[in-house]
Design an enzyme around this catalytic site. Structure first.
Site, PDB file in Angstrom:
ATOM      1  N   GLU A  80      14.434  -1.596 -15.875  1.00  9.31           N
ATOM      2  CA  GLU A  80      12.988  -1.622 -16.119  1.00  9.31           C
ATOM      3  C   GLU A  80      12.538  -0.607 -17.161  1.00  9.31           C
ATOM      4  O   GLU A  80      11.357  -0.527 -17.472  1.00  9.31           O
ATOM      5  CB  GLU A  80      12.230  -1.359 -14.798  1.00  9.31           C
ATOM      6  CG  GLU A  80      12.454  -2.437 -13.750  1.00  9.31           C
ATOM      7  CD  GLU A  80      11.525  -2.339 -12.542  1.00  9.31           C
ATOM      8  OE1 GLU A  80      10.752  -1.363 -12.450  1.00  9.31           O
ATOM      9  OE2 GLU A  80      11.575  -3.253 -11.697  1.00  9.31           O
ATOM     10  N   ALA A 195       3.981   3.304  -1.031  1.00 13.25           N
ATOM     11  CA  ALA A 195       2.800   2.827  -0.298  1.00 13.25           C
ATOM     12  C   ALA A 195       3.090   1.590   0.544  1.00 13.25           C
ATOM     13  O   ALA A 195       2.340   1.304   1.474  1.00 13.25           O
ATOM     14  CB  ALA A 195       1.648   2.550  -1.265  1.00 13.25           C
ATOM     15  N   GLU A 196       4.159   0.853   0.245  1.00 13.66           N
ATOM     16  CA  GLU A 196       4.501  -0.286   1.122  1.00 13.66           C
ATOM     17  C   GLU A 196       5.229   0.207   2.374  1.00 13.66           C
ATOM     18  O   GLU A 196       5.314  -0.490   3.374  1.00 13.66           O
ATOM     19  CB  GLU A 196       5.416  -1.310   0.431  1.00 13.66           C
ATOM     20  CG  GLU A 196       5.228  -1.561  -1.018  1.00 13.66           C
ATOM     21  CD  GLU A 196       3.795  -1.758  -1.460  1.00 13.66           C
ATOM     22  OE1 GLU A 196       3.461  -1.174  -2.499  1.00 13.66           O
ATOM     23  OE2 GLU A 196       3.016  -2.439  -0.798  1.00 13.66           O
ATOM     24  N   ASP A 319      -3.109  -5.301  -1.867  1.00  5.70           N
ATOM     25  CA  ASP A 319      -2.033  -4.682  -2.643  1.00  5.70           C
ATOM     26  C   ASP A 319      -2.365  -4.697  -4.136  1.00  5.70           C
ATOM     27  O   ASP A 319      -1.489  -4.848  -4.975  1.00  5.70           O
ATOM     28  CB  ASP A 319      -0.698  -5.411  -2.359  1.00  5.70           C
ATOM     29  CG  ASP A 319       0.511  -4.672  -2.903  1.00  5.70           C
ATOM     30  OD1 ASP A 319       0.342  -3.554  -3.435  1.00  5.70           O
ATOM     31  OD2 ASP A 319       1.620  -5.222  -2.824  1.00  5.70           O
ATOM     32  N   CYS A 629      16.862  -7.319   1.005  1.00  8.91           N
ATOM     33  CA  CYS A 629      17.835  -7.382  -0.087  1.00  8.91           C
ATOM     34  C   CYS A 629      18.703  -8.644  -0.024  1.00  8.91           C
ATOM     35  O   CYS A 629      18.973  -9.259  -1.044  1.00  8.91           O
ATOM     36  CB  CYS A 629      18.746  -6.166  -0.066  1.00  8.91           C
ATOM     37  SG  CYS A 629      17.899  -4.607  -0.337  1.00  8.91           S
TER      38      CYS A 629
END
Ligand code: CA
Length: 699
Positions: A80, A195-196, A319, A629
C-alpha cells in the site's frame, strides 16, 4: 444471517534548535525528486515533470522492477506504500513494515531493514499487516512498525538511530500502525489504527532528532474513571458523548492514515477515523456528535493544541472515516484565492474547507450517497436521511463501510485544477446487534454491527426506491470549484489504486485487475494501458534522474479486502499474488507477467473428527475468528485454504492455532482466547464441511 455462508450476500466486518517552517518548505523544493509523502507538504500527488507526456506515453514500458520483498518466509501480503525519492535513492516500505532503499535509477538494493515484528501482530490489525510508507528528512528515514514503534533509520545505511514506543496500551487494546509518519515542523508525527478492534485514537509527535515525545493529541475522550481529561480539547469533545458511553471499547477515532502539514500556518491537519463500536446508539446511548470521530482536526504542530475541527459525519454509525487523503491547495473561488484543504472521505461528500479557519466552503456528493441528502452550508452539518438509521431493521445504505473513497490516494493537478478520485461505487446492508451482546474481545473485531457487501440483485423492499447495486470502481475527475464531475473512467473492479497527475497532461492509476493506465488528464481518454498481472492499490509517484523521467508504483493485493477473497476479474484470481515494485519510463520493456496460478494439489482429507452437532456448531462459531483471513470453504485469497490443508497441518493443528507453530509466517497463536476444546471443535467443523464439500463437488 451467517456471515460465512450466505450465497447472495457476502460480507466482512471492515474492516472497518527548532526548524524554521519557512526553511523546511525551501529545502524540499527539488522538482526532480519526490521527497515527501504525496510529493510536497501539500500532498497534491502532482509531478511537475513533463518528459513523459501525451505525445510519448504510448511508448511507456518497464524500466526496472524490484521483487525481493519477503522476509523470514512469510506469506505474501498487500502493498500500500507510496515511495519517496531523495538524491537518487528510493525509500519504500512493504508488508510487516520492512523498509527498502534502492538505487532509483537501476533498482539495485542498497539496504533492507526488518523491524522484526512478531507474527502475532497479524491478529491486531483489522486490515492486514500493510504499511503505507516512510518519511525521509535530513538523513533519517522514519517508519512506523505495525507493532507500534516509530523508528528512525540512518538513510545511508538503514541502521537504527532511535525507536519510540507509540502505544499507550500494549495489553488490552488492539492498536496497530500502518500509516506513514509525517514531518511537521521539528516533529515527526504518527497515529495508529484499531477502531474496528476496540481502541482509543490519538496522534503522537516526536522530536525529529532525539525521538523524545513532544505531544500527544487524543481524538476521543477516555474512560473518566481512569483519570482526568488530557487537555481542554478533550473536555470540549466529552460534552458530545453520553455519560453512558462504552468506554471499555475505546471509542475509536483512530488516525491511521492522512495527516498533512502546512509549514506556513504551522498547522497539522489530522484525518480522524470512525467510532467503536460502529453503531452510535451502542457506543454513546442517548446520542451526541461524538467528537472528534470522522472529523478533520487542525492542531498546532509545536504543541498539539487544537486550532479548529470540522466533523464530516456527526454521530458516525457507518464506519465513515475521515482518514482519506487530505490535499492542501490555493483555489480561485468567489471572493478570490482561498487557502483550502480538500478531502473525499468515505461518506461520499467532497469537502472544501478554509484551512485557516476550518469553515466549510462546499460539500457535494462525488458518488452515490443515501445516508444523507445534502450538507447544510450554514451549519456545515449533513441532513441525515431516514434510510441511514439501521438501529431497528436492516438497511441498504450507500456508500458501504469501504467508503465512496478508501485510503487509495486521490491526486490534485496543478495544471488542470482537477482532483482525480479513485471512487468506489458499492452499497452495503447494515444491521445492528443487541447492545448487551457487544463485549470487548482482545485481538478481534468489536464493531457491534453485522454488515455485508451487496453483490447480487436485492429485494426491492429492502432498497426502498434506491437503485439496484453495482460493485465497481472508477477514476473520477472532479472540479473542486464547481463541485462537479469533469470526466469519469470506464468501470473497473473494486479496490483499485491511487492516482498521480503530472504536468505532462497525464493521470496514472493502477487497478486491481493488474492494469496500469495513463489517462489524458483533461479528457479522460486512455492513452496507454499496461497489463502487469499484479493488482495495484498503492499511489504512483514520479521522479527524474539524468534526464529520464520515471513513474513508480508498488503492487500486490491485500489489505482490508483480503478477507472476502479475490473477486472475479482481479489479478490475483488469475496470477500468483507476489509483491512487486514496478518502475516505468518511455521506451521501457514489456512487463513480465507473474506465473499463472496453477491448480492446487488436492490433499487427502483426514477422517471426521466429530459428528456431534454441538461440537460442529461451536466449531462454526470459532471459525468466525479464522474468517478474518481464511476464506470460508477456501474462498480464494492470499492465506492458506483451511478446506485443503496438507496432512502435516492437520497433524499439528492444535500446535499451529494454540502454540504459534507457524507464527514466523504470520499465523498468530490464539491460546489467550481459545481452548484446546475450541480448537478441536473448529478443526472438526472444517474437516466435516470439507468432506461434505467434496461430496457436493464430486471431487
Ligand atoms: Ca474503519
Amino acid at each position: 444471517m451467517s456471515r460465512t455462508r450466505n450465497a447472495v450476500w457476502f460480507g466482512i466486518l471492515l474492516l472497518t534548535a527548532p526548524l524554521c517552517p519557512a526553511h523546511a518548505a525551501e529545502s524540499v523544493a527539488a522538482d526532480t525528486a519526490w521527497p515527501l509523502y504525496g510529493g510536497t507538504f501539500s500532498e497534491e500527488r502532482f509531478s511537475p515533470l513533463t518528459r513523459i507526456n501525451k505525445e510519448n506515453v504510448g511508448q511507456l514500458g518497464l524500466a526496472w522492477s524490484f521483487n525481493d520483498f519477503v522476509v523470514r518466509g512469510r506469506t505474501h501480503r498487500g502493498n500500500e506504500a507510496s515511495a519517496i525519492v531523495v538524491a537518487g535513492v528510493m525509500y519504500f516500505s512493504g508488508p510487516w513494515s520492512v523498509v527498502y532503499a534502492v538505487d532509483a535509477k537501476t533498482g539495485k538494493l542498497l539496504w533492507k531493514y526488518d523491524p522484526g515484528v512478531d507474527g502475532q501482530w497479524a491478529r491486531r490489525t483489522c486490515c492486514d499487516v500493510v504499511n503505507r510508507g516512510v518519511a525521509v528528512w535530513k538523513g533519517l528515514v522514519y517508519v512506523a512498525s505495525v507493532d507500534g514503534f516509530l523508528i528512525a533509520l540512518d538513510a545511508s545505511t538503514g541502521r537504527e538511530k532511535w525507536r519510540a514506543d507509540t502505544f499507550v496500551d500494549r495489553v488490552s487494546m488492539n492498536y496497530a500502525s500502518t500509516g506513514a509518519p509525517r514531518i511537521a515542523g521539528h516533529n515527526v508525527v504518527i497515529g495508529n489504527g484499531g477502531a474496528e478492534m476496540g481502541a482509543r485514537g490519538y496522534v503522537s509527535a516526536y522530536d525529529l532528532q532525539s525521538g523524545r515525545l513532544a505531544w500527544r493529541f487524543f481524538t476521543v475522550p477516555g474512560d473518566p474513571a481512569k483519570g482526568p481529561d488530557e487537555s481542554p480539547d478533550i473536555t470540549l469533545a466529552r460534552k458530545t458523548w453520553s455519560t453512558q458511553s462504552r468506554w471499555d471499547l475505546g471509542g475509536g477515532g483512530t488516525a491511521w492514515d492522512s495527516m498533512v502539514y502546512d509549514p506556513t500556518l504551522n498547522l497539522l491537519y489530522i484525518g480522524v477515523g470512525n467510532g467503536c463500536p460502529h453503531p452510535g446508539w451502542i457506543r454513546s446511548p442517548g446520542g451526541g456528535d461524538n467528537l472528534f470521530l470522522a472529523s478533520i482536526v487542525a492542531v498546532e504542530a509545536d504543541t498539539g493544541r487544537m486550532k479548529w475541527y470540522y466533523q464530516t459525519t456527526p454521530g458516525d454509525s457507518w464506519d465513515y472515516t475521515a482518514t482519506q487523503n487530505i490535499v492542501l491547495a490555493d483555489l480561485n473561488l468567489e471572493g478570490g484565492i482561498r487557502k483550502v484543504l480538500m478531502q473525499a472521505p468515505k461518506n461520499g461528500f467532497f469537502y472544501v474547507l478554509d484551512r485557516v479557519t476550518g469553515k466549510l466552503i462546499s460539500a457535494e456528493k462525488y458518488t452515490t450517497v443515501t445516508w444523507a441528502d445534502s450538507v447544510d452550508p450554514q451549519s456545515g452539518r449533513p441532513r441525515i436521511a431516514s434510510q441511514a438509521d439501521y438501529s431497528q431493521t436492516r438497511k441498504v445504505i450507500w456508500p458501504s463501510q469501504a467508503g465512496g473513497h478508501g485510503w487509495m490516494p486521490m491526486s490534485y493537478s496543478l495544471q488542470t485544477h482537477l482532483v482525480y478520485i479513485p471512487v468506489m461505487e458499492t452499497p452495503m446492508v447494515f444491521g445492528s446487534v443487541p447492545a448487551a451482546g457487544v463485549k470487548f474481545r482482545s485481538g478481534a473485531n468489536n464493531e457491534g454491527d453485522q454488515v455485508a457487501f451487496v453483490v447480487g440483485p436485492v429485494d426491492p423492499a429492502l432498497l426502498r426506491g434506491q437503485p439496484q447495486p453495482v460493485m465497481q470502481n472508477r477514476l473520477e475527475a472532479w472540479d473542486p470549484v464547481s463541485q462537479k464531475v469533469a470526466w469519469s473512467s470506464k468501470p473497473m473492479p473494486i479496490w483499485s489504486g491511487g492516482a498521480l497527475s503530472t504536468a505532462g497532461g497525464l493521470v496514472f492509476q493502477g487497478s486491481s485487475d493488474g492494469a496500469f493506465v495513463a489517462y489524458d488528464a483533461a479528457s479522460g481518454e486512455v492513452l496507454k494501458r499496461i497489463e502487469t498481472g499484479t493488482a495495484i492499490m498503492a499511489g504512483p509517484i514520479s521522479y527524474e534522474i539524468d534526464g529520464t523521467q520515471y513513474v513508480a508504483v508498488l503492487a500486490n493485493f491485500g489489505g482490508a479486502m483480503t478477507a472476502i477473497g479475490y473477486l472475479p476479474g482481479t489479478a490475483p484470481a488469475k496470477y500468483q499474488n507476489n509483491e512487486r515494485l514496478l518502475v516505468f519510463r518511455v521506451g521501457g520493456a514489456a512487463v513480465p507477467l507473474p506465473p499463472v496460478r496453477t491448480a492446487l494439489t488436492r490433499f487427502p482429507l483426514p477422517a471426521a473428527i466429530s459428528n456431534d452437532a454441538e461440537v460442529l456448531k461451536r466449531g462454526e462459531e470459532v471459525f468466525e475468528r479464522c474468517a478474518a483471513c481464511h476464506g470460508f470453504r477456501g474462498r480464494l485469497n492470499g492465506y492458506p485454504d483451511l478446506w485443503n490443508l496438507p496432512p502435516e497441518a492437520h497433524q499439528n493443528f492444535e500446535a499451529i492455532v494454540l502454540k504459534g507453530a507457524y507464527q514466523y509466517a504470520g499465523m498468530p497463536s490464539f491460546d489467550d482466547v481459545l481452548s484446546a476444546q475450541d480448537v478441536r471443535a473448529v478443526h472438526a467443523f472444517i474437516v466435516a464441511d470439507s468432506i461434505q464439500l467434496r461430496k457436493e463437488d464430486h471431487r
